[in-house]
Design a protein around this motif. Structure first.
Motif, PDB file in Angstrom:
ATOM      1  N   LEU A 143     -36.256   7.029 -34.041  1.00 46.61           N
ATOM      2  CA  LEU A 143     -37.348   7.335 -33.127  1.00 46.61           C
ATOM      3  C   LEU A 143     -38.230   8.450 -33.680  1.00 46.61           C
ATOM      4  O   LEU A 143     -39.451   8.304 -33.758  1.00 46.61           O
ATOM      5  CB  LEU A 143     -36.818   7.714 -31.745  1.00 46.61           C
ATOM      6  CG  LEU A 143     -37.877   8.126 -30.719  1.00 46.61           C
ATOM      7  CD1 LEU A 143     -38.891   7.009 -30.498  1.00 46.61           C
ATOM      8  CD2 LEU A 143     -37.204   8.533 -29.416  1.00 46.61           C
ATOM      9  N   HIS A 144     -37.613   9.534 -34.093  1.00 50.72           N
ATOM     10  CA  HIS A 144     -38.384  10.659 -34.646  1.00 50.72           C
ATOM     11  C   HIS A 144     -39.180  10.212 -35.869  1.00 50.72           C
ATOM     12  O   HIS A 144     -40.353  10.548 -36.028  1.00 50.72           O
ATOM     13  CB  HIS A 144     -37.457  11.816 -34.993  1.00 50.72           C
ATOM     14  CG  HIS A 144     -38.153  12.954 -35.654  1.00 50.72           C
ATOM     15  ND1 HIS A 144     -38.944  13.831 -34.962  1.00 50.72           N
ATOM     16  CD2 HIS A 144     -38.207  13.326 -36.961  1.00 50.72           C
ATOM     17  CE1 HIS A 144     -39.457  14.715 -35.808  1.00 50.72           C
ATOM     18  NE2 HIS A 144     -39.021  14.417 -37.020  1.00 50.72           N
ATOM     19  N   ARG A 145     -38.546   9.437 -36.753  1.00 55.15           N
ATOM     20  CA  ARG A 145     -39.191   8.986 -37.988  1.00 55.15           C
ATOM     21  C   ARG A 145     -40.404   8.108 -37.676  1.00 55.15           C
ATOM     22  O   ARG A 145     -41.464   8.260 -38.274  1.00 55.15           O
ATOM     23  CB  ARG A 145     -38.160   8.233 -38.844  1.00 55.15           C
ATOM     24  CG  ARG A 145     -38.632   7.768 -40.194  1.00 55.15           C
ATOM     25  CD  ARG A 145     -39.052   8.916 -41.077  1.00 55.15           C
ATOM     26  NE  ARG A 145     -40.485   8.813 -41.202  1.00 55.15           N
ATOM     27  CZ  ARG A 145     -41.327   9.757 -41.603  1.00 55.15           C
ATOM     28  NH1 ARG A 145     -40.900  10.930 -41.958  1.00 55.15           N
ATOM     29  NH2 ARG A 145     -42.604   9.549 -41.671  1.00 55.15           N
ATOM     30  N   ILE A 155     -51.025  -4.439 -32.009  1.00 56.08           N
ATOM     31  CA  ILE A 155     -50.083  -3.908 -33.004  1.00 56.08           C
ATOM     32  C   ILE A 155     -50.779  -3.637 -34.339  1.00 56.08           C
ATOM     33  O   ILE A 155     -51.446  -4.499 -34.899  1.00 56.08           O
ATOM     34  CB  ILE A 155     -48.892  -4.873 -33.200  1.00 56.08           C
ATOM     35  CG1 ILE A 155     -48.127  -5.061 -31.890  1.00 56.08           C
ATOM     36  CG2 ILE A 155     -47.970  -4.389 -34.325  1.00 56.08           C
ATOM     37  CD1 ILE A 155     -47.595  -3.789 -31.267  1.00 56.08           C
ATOM     38  N   ARG A 156     -50.578  -2.430 -34.837  1.00 59.63           N
ATOM     39  CA  ARG A 156     -51.096  -2.016 -36.143  1.00 59.63           C
ATOM     40  C   ARG A 156     -49.975  -1.575 -37.089  1.00 59.63           C
ATOM     41  O   ARG A 156     -50.197  -1.355 -38.267  1.00 59.63           O
ATOM     42  CB  ARG A 156     -52.100  -0.871 -35.995  1.00 59.63           C
ATOM     43  CG  ARG A 156     -53.347  -1.245 -35.232  1.00 59.63           C
ATOM     44  CD  ARG A 156     -54.175  -2.255 -36.031  1.00 59.63           C
ATOM     45  NE  ARG A 156     -55.233  -2.838 -35.248  1.00 59.63           N
ATOM     46  CZ  ARG A 156     -55.208  -4.067 -34.714  1.00 59.63           C
ATOM     47  NH1 ARG A 156     -54.171  -4.844 -34.892  1.00 59.63           N
ATOM     48  NH2 ARG A 156     -56.221  -4.520 -34.020  1.00 59.63           N
ATOM     49  N   LEU A 157     -48.761  -1.418 -36.532  1.00 63.07           N
ATOM     50  CA  LEU A 157     -47.576  -1.064 -37.314  1.00 63.07           C
ATOM     51  C   LEU A 157     -46.401  -1.813 -36.729  1.00 63.07           C
ATOM     52  O   LEU A 157     -46.170  -1.757 -35.521  1.00 63.07           O
ATOM     53  CB  LEU A 157     -47.312   0.450 -37.248  1.00 63.07           C
ATOM     54  CG  LEU A 157     -45.946   0.949 -37.733  1.00 63.07           C
ATOM     55  CD1 LEU A 157     -45.751   0.694 -39.232  1.00 63.07           C
ATOM     56  CD2 LEU A 157     -45.776   2.443 -37.417  1.00 63.07           C
ATOM     57  N   VAL A 158     -45.671  -2.523 -37.573  1.00 60.44           N
ATOM     58  CA  VAL A 158     -44.442  -3.167 -37.143  1.00 60.44           C
ATOM     59  C   VAL A 158     -43.314  -2.631 -38.022  1.00 60.44           C
ATOM     60  O   VAL A 158     -43.432  -2.573 -39.245  1.00 60.44           O
ATOM     61  CB  VAL A 158     -44.528  -4.707 -37.163  1.00 60.44           C
ATOM     62  CG1 VAL A 158     -44.840  -5.240 -38.539  1.00 60.44           C
ATOM     63  CG2 VAL A 158     -43.263  -5.331 -36.615  1.00 60.44           C
ATOM     64  N   ALA A 159     -42.243  -2.167 -37.352  1.00 54.41           N
ATOM     65  CA  ALA A 159     -41.106  -1.583 -38.057  1.00 54.41           C
ATOM     66  C   ALA A 159     -39.870  -2.437 -37.808  1.00 54.41           C
ATOM     67  O   ALA A 159     -39.670  -2.957 -36.707  1.00 54.41           O
ATOM     68  CB  ALA A 159     -40.878  -0.149 -37.574  1.00 54.41           C
ATOM     69  N   LEU A 206     -44.405   8.762 -38.281  1.00 54.64           N
ATOM     70  CA  LEU A 206     -45.227   7.813 -39.032  1.00 54.64           C
ATOM     71  C   LEU A 206     -46.435   7.375 -38.205  1.00 54.64           C
ATOM     72  O   LEU A 206     -47.555   7.313 -38.722  1.00 54.64           O
ATOM     73  CB  LEU A 206     -44.398   6.599 -39.459  1.00 54.64           C
ATOM     74  CG  LEU A 206     -45.161   5.515 -40.231  1.00 54.64           C
ATOM     75  CD1 LEU A 206     -45.773   6.062 -41.523  1.00 54.64           C
ATOM     76  CD2 LEU A 206     -44.236   4.331 -40.524  1.00 54.64           C
ATOM     77  N   ALA A 207     -46.221   7.096 -36.944  1.00 56.74           N
ATOM     78  CA  ALA A 207     -47.338   6.713 -36.077  1.00 56.74           C
ATOM     79  C   ALA A 207     -48.371   7.834 -36.013  1.00 56.74           C
ATOM     80  O   ALA A 207     -49.578   7.582 -36.119  1.00 56.74           O
ATOM     81  CB  ALA A 207     -46.836   6.364 -34.673  1.00 56.74           C
ATOM     82  N   ASP A 208     -47.917   9.075 -35.875  1.00 60.59           N
ATOM     83  CA  ASP A 208     -48.838  10.222 -35.872  1.00 60.59           C
ATOM     84  C   ASP A 208     -49.611  10.296 -37.187  1.00 60.59           C
ATOM     85  O   ASP A 208     -50.823  10.491 -37.201  1.00 60.59           O
ATOM     86  CB  ASP A 208     -48.081  11.535 -35.648  1.00 60.59           C
ATOM     87  CG  ASP A 208     -47.613  11.706 -34.214  1.00 60.59           C
ATOM     88  OD1 ASP A 208     -48.076  10.969 -33.327  1.00 60.59           O
ATOM     89  OD2 ASP A 208     -46.762  12.596 -33.987  1.00 60.59           O
ATOM     90  N   GLU A 209     -48.894  10.138 -38.298  1.00 64.82           N
ATOM     91  CA  GLU A 209     -49.509  10.182 -39.626  1.00 64.82           C
ATOM     92  C   GLU A 209     -50.581   9.103 -39.780  1.00 64.82           C
ATOM     93  O   GLU A 209     -51.630   9.329 -40.390  1.00 64.82           O
ATOM     94  CB  GLU A 209     -48.415   9.990 -40.686  1.00 64.82           C
ATOM     95  CG  GLU A 209     -48.889   9.935 -42.113  1.00 64.82           C
ATOM     96  CD  GLU A 209     -47.728   9.611 -43.054  1.00 64.82           C
ATOM     97  OE1 GLU A 209     -47.958   8.812 -43.978  1.00 64.82           O
ATOM     98  OE2 GLU A 209     -46.621  10.156 -42.865  1.00 64.82           O
ATOM     99  N   LEU A 210     -50.333   7.934 -39.206  1.00 63.50           N
ATOM    100  CA  LEU A 210     -51.269   6.815 -39.306  1.00 63.50           C
ATOM    101  C   LEU A 210     -52.319   6.830 -38.195  1.00 63.50           C
ATOM    102  O   LEU A 210     -53.202   5.964 -38.166  1.00 63.50           O
ATOM    103  CB  LEU A 210     -50.501   5.483 -39.277  1.00 63.50           C
ATOM    104  CG  LEU A 210     -49.532   5.239 -40.439  1.00 63.50           C
ATOM    105  CD1 LEU A 210     -48.705   3.990 -40.185  1.00 63.50           C
ATOM    106  CD2 LEU A 210     -50.278   5.148 -41.763  1.00 63.50           C
ATOM    107  N   GLN A 252     -49.495   0.682 -30.141  1.00 62.25           N
ATOM    108  CA  GLN A 252     -49.903  -0.008 -31.361  1.00 62.25           C
ATOM    109  C   GLN A 252     -48.740  -0.237 -32.314  1.00 62.25           C
ATOM    110  O   GLN A 252     -48.932  -0.719 -33.426  1.00 62.25           O
ATOM    111  CB  GLN A 252     -50.993   0.798 -32.074  1.00 62.25           C
ATOM    112  CG  GLN A 252     -52.270   0.907 -31.266  1.00 62.25           C
ATOM    113  CD  GLN A 252     -53.279   1.801 -31.950  1.00 62.25           C
ATOM    114  OE1 GLN A 252     -53.065   3.006 -32.084  1.00 62.25           O
ATOM    115  NE2 GLN A 252     -54.373   1.199 -32.392  1.00 62.25           N
ATOM    116  N   VAL A 253     -47.535   0.115 -31.868  1.00 60.96           N
ATOM    117  CA  VAL A 253     -46.340   0.012 -32.701  1.00 60.96           C
ATOM    118  C   VAL A 253     -45.375  -1.008 -32.106  1.00 60.96           C
ATOM    119  O   VAL A 253     -45.122  -1.006 -30.900  1.00 60.96           O
ATOM    120  CB  VAL A 253     -45.634   1.378 -32.819  1.00 60.96           C
ATOM    121  CG1 VAL A 253     -44.372   1.277 -33.688  1.00 60.96           C
ATOM    122  CG2 VAL A 253     -46.589   2.438 -33.374  1.00 60.96           C
ATOM    123  N   ALA A 254     -44.841  -1.875 -32.963  1.00 58.31           N
ATOM    124  CA  ALA A 254     -43.779  -2.801 -32.575  1.00 58.31           C
ATOM    125  C   ALA A 254     -42.542  -2.433 -33.374  1.00 58.31           C
ATOM    126  O   ALA A 254     -42.638  -1.979 -34.522  1.00 58.31           O
ATOM    127  CB  ALA A 254     -44.178  -4.243 -32.867  1.00 58.31           C
TER     128      ALA A 254
END
Length: 187
Positions: A89-91, A12-16, A95-99, A105-107
């Motif tokens: 989901l879209h947002r 995980i590199r991004l947690v939302a 953000l994942a694409d931007e990062l 890598q997303v939770a």
């Protein structure tokens, strides 16, 4: 936690986080003038500040918007705050694409039906102990705490332990400078 969940948490590199029912207990309070009031747990504030300090991005995504929510996110310096967002989901995909992050890598931490699409897309979907029953069934991990009772801190501890960052993170949090008010620029 089984080995598969541990390995996904280590990636995980991004947690939302959703807000109502996750960072709050899900109840909506209205003042005499109709303003929305929210109650946040102080332990979640530590989590939302410490994760970025060790290189894990944090996002907050909520369909609702309120001055109380904006003030709390500003105080904590949350870099990726999306309020009044009706397509989580879209947002988060954007953000994942931007990062430059892949879904694994997303939770995402959610508590109700609107959160299921995001939980199904990301690498690790987590739910508070009192989430809606279908969300509990579909979550990769059900937390030991209920919404508004330190969910973000529980998630941070899981991720930090899985990545071997727990001691480093909380040594940063023990420093007096850590408690400063942060702005949206991360200062």
């Amino acid at each position: 936690m089984n080995e598969e969940q541990s390995s996904s948490l280590s990636d995980i590199r991004l947690v939302a986080f959703d807000v109502d029912g996750v960072l709050t207990d899900g109840r909506l309070y209205y003042g005499p003038e109709g303003e929305s009031l929210k109650v946040f747990h102080v332990r979640d504030g530590v989590a939302l500040k410490v994760l970025p300090d060790v290189g894990i991005e944090v996002a907050v995504v909520s369909a609702k918007d309120s001055p109380a929510l904006r003030a709390r996110l500003s105080d904590l310096g949350v870099q990726h705050a999306f309020v009044g967002c009706h397509d989580k989901l879209h947002r988060l995909q954007a953000l994942a694409d931007e990062l430059g992050l892949a879904p694994h890598q997303v939770a995402f931490v959610g508590d109700d039906l609107v959160d299921l699409k995001v939980m199904d897309w990301c690498g690790c979907g987590l739910a508070p102990a009192d989430a809606y029953s279908l969300v509990l069934e579909r979550a990769d991990r059900v937390l030991t705490v209920s919404g508004g009772q330190g969910v973000a801190r529980c998630v941070a501890d899981l991720i930090l332990n899985a990545q071997g960052l727990y001691d480093q993170a909380y040594s940063l949090a023990a420093d007096a400078h850590f408690e400063r008010k942060r702005d949206s620029a991360g200062q």
